[in-house]
Design a protein around this motif. Structure first.
Motif, PDB file in Angstrom:
ATOM      1  N   SER A   1       0.838  -1.190   0.000  1.00  0.00           N
ATOM      2  CA  SER A   1       0.000   0.000   0.000  1.00  0.00           C
ATOM      3  C   SER A   1       0.876   1.245   0.000  1.00  0.00           C
ATOM      4  O   SER A   1       1.772   1.376   0.847  1.00  0.00           O
TER       5      SER A   1
ATOM      6  N   SER B   1       2.770   7.249  -8.245  1.00  0.00           N
ATOM      7  CA  SER B   1       1.726   6.221  -8.279  1.00  0.00           C
ATOM      8  C   SER B   1       0.336   6.862  -8.284  1.00  0.00           C
ATOM      9  O   SER B   1       0.074   7.838  -7.579  1.00  0.00           O
TER      10      SER B   1
ATOM     11  N   PRO C   1      -4.058   6.010  -8.231  1.00  0.00           N
ATOM     12  CA  PRO C   1      -5.031   4.971  -7.842  1.00  0.00           C
ATOM     13  C   PRO C   1      -5.305   3.965  -8.949  1.00  0.00           C
ATOM     14  O   PRO C   1      -5.565   2.785  -8.677  1.00  0.00           O
TER      15      PRO C   1
ATOM     16  N   SER D   1      -3.504   0.624  -9.052  1.00  0.00           N
ATOM     17  CA  SER D   1      -3.872  -0.438  -8.122  1.00  0.00           C
ATOM     18  C   SER D   1      -4.251  -1.685  -8.908  1.00  0.00           C
ATOM     19  O   SER D   1      -5.201  -1.680  -9.694  1.00  0.00           O
TER      20      SER D   1
ATOM     21  N   LYS E   1       0.094  -7.635  -4.981  1.00  0.00           N
ATOM     22  CA  LYS E   1      -1.064  -6.757  -5.064  1.00  0.00           C
ATOM     23  C   LYS E   1      -0.679  -5.365  -4.584  1.00  0.00           C
ATOM     24  O   LYS E   1      -0.204  -5.200  -3.458  1.00  0.00           O
TER      25      LYS E   1
ATOM     26  N   SER F   1      -1.832  -1.441  -3.870  1.00  0.00           N
ATOM     27  CA  SER F   1      -2.968  -0.558  -3.598  1.00  0.00           C
ATOM     28  C   SER F   1      -2.440   0.861  -3.434  1.00  0.00           C
ATOM     29  O   SER F   1      -1.593   1.118  -2.577  1.00  0.00           O
TER      30      SER F   1
ATOM     31  N   LYS G   1      -3.411   4.541  -2.454  1.00  0.00           N
ATOM     32  CA  LYS G   1      -4.470   5.242  -1.721  1.00  0.00           C
ATOM     33  C   LYS G   1      -4.521   6.709  -2.122  1.00  0.00           C
ATOM     34  O   LYS G   1      -3.492   7.386  -2.105  1.00  0.00           O
TER      35      LYS G   1
END
Lengths: 114, 114
Positions: B12, B79, B81, B84, B109, B111, B113
């Motif tokens: 994340s 980065s 969203p 993701s 994975k 993500s 934010k």
């Protein structure tokens, strides 16, 4: 760019029936086609490799009599799941090899066996 | 047994940060390395390929390869969203002049934010 058309995108079938998945290269000749299977939260696992006009090479643990692969032309390869069972439910993806060394993936087929 | 290892995450990062994805592989004869992005329920799409040691940049993405350490990474700058997704590392090994297949890691994975 190179495109591989994969159909159907999803299919639900009854246990014991057979399902055919098609992958067609639209603007190039796919001398080699790879078939992958992906279970939820898992990576792509190679099932078999097929070359046009010859028998497919299956990975260890993949039943060749259950997963029939036909690569009769340079633009079409098919995967038939015979006598499907719930444990065959998965995401099936084909990938065509281009002569340049690149790979083009189909859009995948979500198979659900009930 | 040829293996490709990735940290499954989830990783994340806040929007605008750099995301760093890592991958190690076991087969020293591996020749080509790929990063794919896969959205849930979709087929993988190629982000980057790298074949020689060092860095390769393409827009916000930089792939890094160190064959001595059998390590390949992907950096995503700024980065968003929309980045993701699950990022798959893939390694290609050619044997005897044949068109080698790709071996995939399980994916990381990511993500991002807002």
């Amino acid at each position: 760019g190179a495109v591989v058309s994969q159909h159907p995108s999803w299919v639900i079938c009854k246990s014991g029936t057979s399902v055919k998945i098609e992958c067609r290269s639209l603007d190039f000749q796919a001398t080699t086609m790879f078939w992958y299977r992906q279970f939820p939260k898992q990576s792509l696992m190679l099932m078999a490799t097929s070359n046009e006009g010859s028998k497919a090479t299956y990975e260890q643990g993949v039943e060749k009599d259950k997963f029939l692969i036909n690569h009769a032309s340079l633009t079409l390869s098919t995967l038939t799941v015979t006598s499907a069972h719930p444990e065959d439910s998965s995401f099936y993806i084909c990938s065509a090899s281009r002569g340049s060394g690149g790979y083009t993936f189909g859009s995948g087929t979500r198979l659900t066996v009930v | 047994q040829k293996e490709v290892e990735q940290n499954s995450g989830p990783l994340s990062v806040p929007e605008g940060a750099i995301a760093s994805l890592n991958c190690t592989y076991s087969d020293r004869v591996s020749q080509s390395f790929f990063w794919y992005r896969q959205y849930s329920g979709k087929s993988p799409e190629l982000i980057m390929s790298i074949y020689s040691n060092g860095d390769k940049e393409d827009g916000r993405f930089t792939a890094q390869l160190n064959k001595a350490s059998q390590y390949v990474s992907l950096l995503i700058r700024d980065s968003q969203p929309s980045d993701s997704a699950t990022y798959l590392c893939a390694v290609k090994v050619n044997y005897g002049g044949s068109q080698g297949n790709l071996i995939f890691g399980k994916g990381t994975k990511l993500s991002v934010k807002p």
